[in-house]
Write a protein that holds these residues in place. Structure first.
Motif, PDB file in Angstrom:
ATOM      1  N   LYS A   8      -4.311  12.146  -1.709  1.00  0.00           N
ATOM      2  CA  LYS A   8      -3.694  11.718  -2.970  1.00  0.00           C
ATOM      3  C   LYS A   8      -3.825  10.213  -3.204  1.00  0.00           C
ATOM      4  O   LYS A   8      -4.014   9.765  -4.334  1.00  0.00           O
ATOM      5  CB  LYS A   8      -2.210  12.109  -2.941  1.00  0.00           C
ATOM      6  CG  LYS A   8      -1.435  11.790  -4.193  1.00  0.00           C
ATOM      7  CD  LYS A   8      -0.012  12.310  -4.046  1.00  0.00           C
ATOM      8  CE  LYS A   8       0.841  12.015  -5.247  1.00  0.00           C
ATOM      9  NZ  LYS A   8       2.211  12.513  -5.074  1.00  0.00           N
ATOM     10  N   HIS A   9      -3.740   9.426  -2.126  1.00  0.00           N
ATOM     11  CA  HIS A   9      -3.634   7.974  -2.311  1.00  0.00           C
ATOM     12  C   HIS A   9      -4.854   7.174  -1.860  1.00  0.00           C
ATOM     13  O   HIS A   9      -4.920   5.972  -2.112  1.00  0.00           O
ATOM     14  CB  HIS A   9      -2.398   7.456  -1.564  1.00  0.00           C
ATOM     15  CG  HIS A   9      -1.116   7.976  -2.164  1.00  0.00           C
ATOM     16  ND1 HIS A   9      -0.617   7.521  -3.357  1.00  0.00           N
ATOM     17  CD2 HIS A   9      -0.261   8.927  -1.722  1.00  0.00           C
ATOM     18  CE1 HIS A   9       0.506   8.169  -3.636  1.00  0.00           C
ATOM     19  NE2 HIS A   9       0.742   9.019  -2.660  1.00  0.00           N
TER      20      HIS A   9
ATOM     21  N   CYS B  42       0.846  -1.194   0.000  1.00  0.00           N
ATOM     22  CA  CYS B  42       0.000   0.000   0.000  1.00  0.00           C
ATOM     23  C   CYS B  42       0.883   1.247   0.000  1.00  0.00           C
ATOM     24  O   CYS B  42       2.087   1.150   0.252  1.00  0.00           O
ATOM     25  CB  CYS B  42      -0.922  -0.006   1.218  1.00  0.00           C
ATOM     26  SG  CYS B  42      -0.029   0.092   2.785  1.00  0.00           S
ATOM     27  N   PRO B  43       0.310   2.413  -0.288  1.00  0.00           N
ATOM     28  CA  PRO B  43       1.102   3.647  -0.226  1.00  0.00           C
ATOM     29  C   PRO B  43       1.706   3.850   1.163  1.00  0.00           C
ATOM     30  O   PRO B  43       1.072   3.545   2.173  1.00  0.00           O
ATOM     31  CB  PRO B  43       0.071   4.735  -0.526  1.00  0.00           C
ATOM     32  CG  PRO B  43      -1.003   4.042  -1.287  1.00  0.00           C
ATOM     33  CD  PRO B  43      -1.070   2.657  -0.707  1.00  0.00           C
TER      34      PRO B  43
ATOM     35  N   PHE C  82      -1.167  13.480   1.702  1.00  0.00           N
ATOM     36  CA  PHE C  82      -0.835  12.112   1.308  1.00  0.00           C
ATOM     37  C   PHE C  82      -2.102  11.251   1.235  1.00  0.00           C
ATOM     38  O   PHE C  82      -2.315  10.524   0.269  1.00  0.00           O
ATOM     39  CB  PHE C  82       0.168  11.507   2.294  1.00  0.00           C
ATOM     40  CG  PHE C  82       0.570  10.102   1.978  1.00  0.00           C
ATOM     41  CD1 PHE C  82       1.553   9.848   1.038  1.00  0.00           C
ATOM     42  CD2 PHE C  82      -0.028   9.030   2.611  1.00  0.00           C
ATOM     43  CE1 PHE C  82       1.935   8.551   0.729  1.00  0.00           C
ATOM     44  CE2 PHE C  82       0.341   7.734   2.322  1.00  0.00           C
ATOM     45  CZ  PHE C  82       1.327   7.498   1.379  1.00  0.00           C
TER      46      PHE C  82
ATOM     47  N   ASP D 184       6.583   1.603  -4.620  1.00  0.00           N
ATOM     48  CA  ASP D 184       5.767   2.787  -4.903  1.00  0.00           C
ATOM     49  C   ASP D 184       4.296   2.425  -4.750  1.00  0.00           C
ATOM     50  O   ASP D 184       3.951   1.256  -4.908  1.00  0.00           O
ATOM     51  CB  ASP D 184       6.033   3.277  -6.324  1.00  0.00           C
ATOM     52  CG  ASP D 184       7.400   3.942  -6.466  1.00  0.00           C
ATOM     53  OD1 ASP D 184       7.831   4.575  -5.487  1.00  0.00           O
ATOM     54  OD2 ASP D 184       8.008   3.826  -7.540  1.00  0.00           O
ATOM     55  N   PRO D 185       3.450   3.382  -4.475  1.00  0.00           N
ATOM     56  CA  PRO D 185       3.727   4.787  -4.233  1.00  0.00           C
ATOM     57  C   PRO D 185       4.248   5.020  -2.823  1.00  0.00           C
ATOM     58  O   PRO D 185       3.875   4.318  -1.883  1.00  0.00           O
ATOM     59  CB  PRO D 185       2.371   5.466  -4.436  1.00  0.00           C
ATOM     60  CG  PRO D 185       1.367   4.415  -4.129  1.00  0.00           C
ATOM     61  CD  PRO D 185       2.003   3.104  -4.498  1.00  0.00           C
ATOM     62  N   LYS D 186       5.120   6.004  -2.718  1.00  0.00           N
ATOM     63  CA  LYS D 186       5.732   6.311  -1.427  1.00  0.00           C
ATOM     64  C   LYS D 186       6.173   7.765  -1.418  1.00  0.00           C
ATOM     65  O   LYS D 186       6.394   8.363  -2.472  1.00  0.00           O
ATOM     66  CB  LYS D 186       6.929   5.397  -1.173  1.00  0.00           C
ATOM     67  CG  LYS D 186       8.025   5.520  -2.235  1.00  0.00           C
ATOM     68  CD  LYS D 186       9.095   4.485  -2.043  1.00  0.00           C
ATOM     69  CE  LYS D 186      10.117   4.551  -3.198  1.00  0.00           C
ATOM     70  NZ  LYS D 186      11.127   3.526  -3.046  1.00  0.00           N
ATOM     71  N   GLU D 187       6.247   8.324  -0.230  1.00  0.00           N
ATOM     72  CA  GLU D 187       6.756   9.683  -0.034  1.00  0.00           C
ATOM     73  C   GLU D 187       7.592   9.702   1.228  1.00  0.00           C
ATOM     74  O   GLU D 187       7.315   8.953   2.165  1.00  0.00           O
ATOM     75  CB  GLU D 187       5.615  10.690   0.140  1.00  0.00           C
ATOM     76  CG  GLU D 187       4.820  10.977  -1.092  1.00  0.00           C
ATOM     77  CD  GLU D 187       3.740  12.025  -0.861  1.00  0.00           C
ATOM     78  OE1 GLU D 187       3.848  12.830   0.102  1.00  0.00           O
ATOM     79  OE2 GLU D 187       2.769  12.031  -1.645  1.00  0.00           O
TER      80      GLU D 187
END
Length: 109
Positions: free
Chosen positions: A107-108, A49-50, A104, A76-79
């Motif tokens: 967005k996800h 998961c993100p 975040f 990904d997805p990652k921040e």
């Protein structure tokens, strides 16, 4: 740092009380036992998961380089956000942390 919990005085607290009291939080025997046996970095590759990493560059409990290492390992997805001047609990950066988290999530999810 976690290594402090392995010191003699903390081990005595664990033995006597069944937990360590740290900054108002109870850290139990089971957690201390499990955390020494888990290779967290090895498990990051399994996350599907993100992922959001928020870390203060002045964190004296967990070096922010650990978040950078974990960030490299997750899919990904990652921040990642290394927050300048922030310590472990983000005491003076709560608004920034909330804003980054909300962005975040929007967005996800």
């Amino acid at each position: 740092s976690f290594k402090n919990y392995l010191a003699e005085k903390y081990q005595k607290q664990l033995q006597d009380k069944g937990f360590i009291l740290e900054s108002g939080f109870k850290i139990g025997k089971q957690f201390i036992k499990e955390i020494t046996q888990i290779d967290l970095f090895n498990n990051f590759k399994e996350i599907k998961c993100p992922v959001l990493f928020l870390h203060g560059d002045k964190d004296s409990d967990v070096p922010y380089k650990q978040s950078k290492k974990a960030y490299q390992l997750v899919n990904d997805p990652k921040e990642i956000h290394i927050i300048k001047g922030a310590e472990h609990c983000f005491r003076n950066e709560q608004d920034k942390v909330i804003d980054l988290t909300l962005r975040f999530l929007e967005k996800h999810f």
